[in-house]
Write an enzyme that holds these catalytic residues in place. Structure first.
Site, short mmCIF file in Angstrom:
data_model
loop_
_atom_site.label_atom_id
_atom_site.label_comp_id
_atom_site.label_asym_id
_atom_site.label_seq_id
_atom_site.Cartn_x
_atom_site.Cartn_y
_atom_site.Cartn_z
N SER A 159 0.85 -1.33 0.12
CA SER A 159 -0.08 0.05 0.09
C SER A 159 0.89 1.21 0.01
O SER A 159 2.20 1.17 0.51
CB SER A 159 -0.87 -0.14 1.30
OG SER A 159 -1.38 1.26 1.58
N TYR B 242 -3.92 -0.65 10.09
CA TYR B 242 -3.50 -1.13 8.64
C TYR B 242 -2.15 -0.40 8.29
O TYR B 242 -1.42 -1.12 7.70
CB TYR B 242 -4.54 -0.08 7.87
CG TYR B 242 -4.65 -0.24 6.36
CD1 TYR B 242 -5.40 -1.48 5.78
CD2 TYR B 242 -4.00 0.60 5.34
CE1 TYR B 242 -5.12 -1.85 4.59
CE2 TYR B 242 -3.99 0.60 4.07
CZ TYR B 242 -4.68 -0.79 3.50
OH TYR B 242 -4.70 -0.95 2.36
P1 NAD Z 1 -11.89 -4.76 -1.06
O1 NAD Z 1 -12.59 -4.26 0.26
O2 NAD Z 1 -12.81 -4.44 -2.20
O3 NAD Z 1 -11.23 -6.09 -0.96
C1 NAD Z 1 -10.89 -6.69 0.02
C2 NAD Z 1 -11.03 -8.54 -0.28
O4 NAD Z 1 -10.43 -8.95 1.17
C3 NAD Z 1 -12.09 -8.79 -0.53
O5 NAD Z 1 -12.02 -9.85 -1.35
C4 NAD Z 1 -12.45 -9.53 0.89
O6 NAD Z 1 -13.59 -10.31 0.64
C5 NAD Z 1 -11.19 -9.86 1.42
N1 NAD Z 1 -11.32 -10.32 2.80
C6 NAD Z 1 -11.53 -9.47 3.68
N2 NAD Z 1 -11.62 -10.11 5.04
C7 NAD Z 1 -11.65 -11.40 4.61
C8 NAD Z 1 -11.60 -12.64 5.47
N3 NAD Z 1 -11.55 -12.53 6.86
N4 NAD Z 1 -11.36 -13.56 4.92
C9 NAD Z 1 -11.27 -13.70 3.48
N5 NAD Z 1 -11.11 -12.65 2.53
C10 NAD Z 1 -11.21 -11.55 3.22
O7 NAD Z 1 -10.88 -3.70 -1.25
P2 NAD Z 1 -9.44 -3.76 -2.25
O8 NAD Z 1 -9.01 -2.44 -2.43
O9 NAD Z 1 -9.71 -4.71 -3.64
O10 NAD Z 1 -8.25 -4.58 -1.41
C11 NAD Z 1 -7.44 -5.48 -1.86
C12 NAD Z 1 -6.03 -5.19 -1.32
O11 NAD Z 1 -5.57 -4.11 -1.88
C13 NAD Z 1 -6.22 -5.31 0.24
O12 NAD Z 1 -4.90 -5.86 0.83
C14 NAD Z 1 -5.94 -3.80 0.45
O13 NAD Z 1 -5.43 -3.43 1.66
C15 NAD Z 1 -5.11 -3.55 -0.58
N6 NAD Z 1 -4.94 -1.93 -1.10
C16 NAD Z 1 -6.07 -1.38 -1.73
C17 NAD Z 1 -5.81 -0.04 -1.95
C18 NAD Z 1 -7.26 0.73 -2.28
O14 NAD Z 1 -7.00 1.91 -2.63
N7 NAD Z 1 -8.06 0.21 -2.67
C19 NAD Z 1 -4.66 0.72 -1.87
C20 NAD Z 1 -3.73 -0.12 -1.48
C21 NAD Z 1 -3.81 -1.40 -1.05
#
Ligand code: NAD
Length: 255
Positions: free
Chosen positions: A147, A160
């Site tokens: 991230s 986080y």
């Molecule tokens: P999102 O919330 O759409 O996806 C999160 C995913 O994690 C989902 O598929 C959810 O079902 C899964 N998840 C959460 N808790 C869980 C559990 N207990 N068991 C199984 N699965 C679980 O958000 P996203 O943006 O797609 O996030 C994906 C990754 O990218 C994450 O690690 C997030 O921290 C990272 N990220 C996102 C951003 C952003 O701006 N969206 C930026 C940097 C990093």
């Protein structure tokens, strides 16, 4: 070499992608399937939408239902995937959760919820696949999802930030130990991407405007923006890359 693009082919490979039902995990699953991999998407709930999108491109996708909040889920995941493929070649540690709250109010339960999934699970799931790869001497690819908060402090997300800083550190630590076994451990640091993870931020007009004004590309990222880096790090094209985190951030870190 007949076709340089073969370096990026994932034909015949199997990949585990955690959090494959939505957002960036869905995008990464589509990309790896489009490059030829059989993707095993791990999620707490149905991956129907991901399955549909991968069917549309004639890709291979199998859902594995598991709650990743506790490392006791790991054996079930590895056994289920191993019963359906000869070998796991790629692991993408994508599932992650964010809790927005002033540091002064964070509870131990909230801390554990975030760090158990974002950090502890990343380590122990990586360890489980690496055990197989070291035993069969064939190596593999691990891609962690870091991230901007692997580099910066963030606002009101201390657990986080802590977990994502740990992901960047773990990526280097594991790469150091496992590069000799032909295991590439690298990470992608997404910038500000339009997914569920950022709904609250995008709904807050002030934060939304501030964030957009700071992104040189002038827009939020999308799951599609992850395609290139994911295929690159999953493929032979990145075989001499170890412990590096690639930012896919529209220039946020360069600013
Ligand atoms: P999102 O919330 O759409 O996806 C999160 C995913 O994690 C989902 O598929 C959810 O079902 C899964 N998840 C959460 N808790 C869980 C559990 N207990 N068991 C199984 N699965 C679980 O958000 P996203 O943006 O797609 O996030 C994906 C990754 O990218 C994450 O690690 C997030 O921290 C990272 N990220 C996102 C951003 C952003 O701006 N969206 C930026 C940097 C990093």
């Amino acid at each position: 070499m007949n076709n340089i693009m073969n370096l990026f082919s994932l034909t015949g490979k199997s990949a585990i992608v955690t959090g494959a039902n939505t957002g960036l995990g869905q995008g990464i699953s589509i990309a790896l399937a489009a490059a030829g991999a059989h993707v095993f998407g791990v999620a707490r709930r149905s991956c129907d939408e991901t399955q549909e999108k991968i069917n549309e491109i004639n890709g291979m996708f199998t859902e594995v239902i598991a709650d990743l909040s506790d490392i006791s889920a790991i054996d079930k995941i590895i056994n289920e995937v191993s019963s359906k493929t000869d070998r796991i070649d790629i692991l993408v540690n994508n599932a992650g959760v964010i809790k927005r709250c002033d540091a002064i109010d964070v509870t131990p339960d909230d801390w554990d919820l975030v760090t158990n999934l974002n950090e502890k699970m990343v380590f122990f799931l990586s360890q489980a696949v690496a055990k197989q790869w070291i035993a069969d001497k064939k190596g593999g690819k691990i891609i962690n999802i870091a991230s901007m908060l692997s580099y910066q402090g963030g606002i009101r997300v201390p657990a986080y930030t802590s977990s994502k800083s740990a992901v960047a550190g773990l990526t280097k630590a594991l790469a150091n130990e496992w590069a000799a076994f032909n295991i590439n451990v690298n990470a992608i640091a997404p910038g500000y991407m339009a997914t569920n993870n950022t709904t609250q931020l995008r709904n807050d007009n002030n934060r939304n405007d501030d964030i957009l004004a700071r992104i040189p590309a002038g827009r939020w990222g999308t799951p599609q923006d992850m395609y290139g880096a994911a295929i690159f790090l999953a493929s032979e094209a990145s075989s001499y890359m170890n412990g590096f985190t690639i930012a896919v951030d529209g220039g946020w870190l360069a600013r």
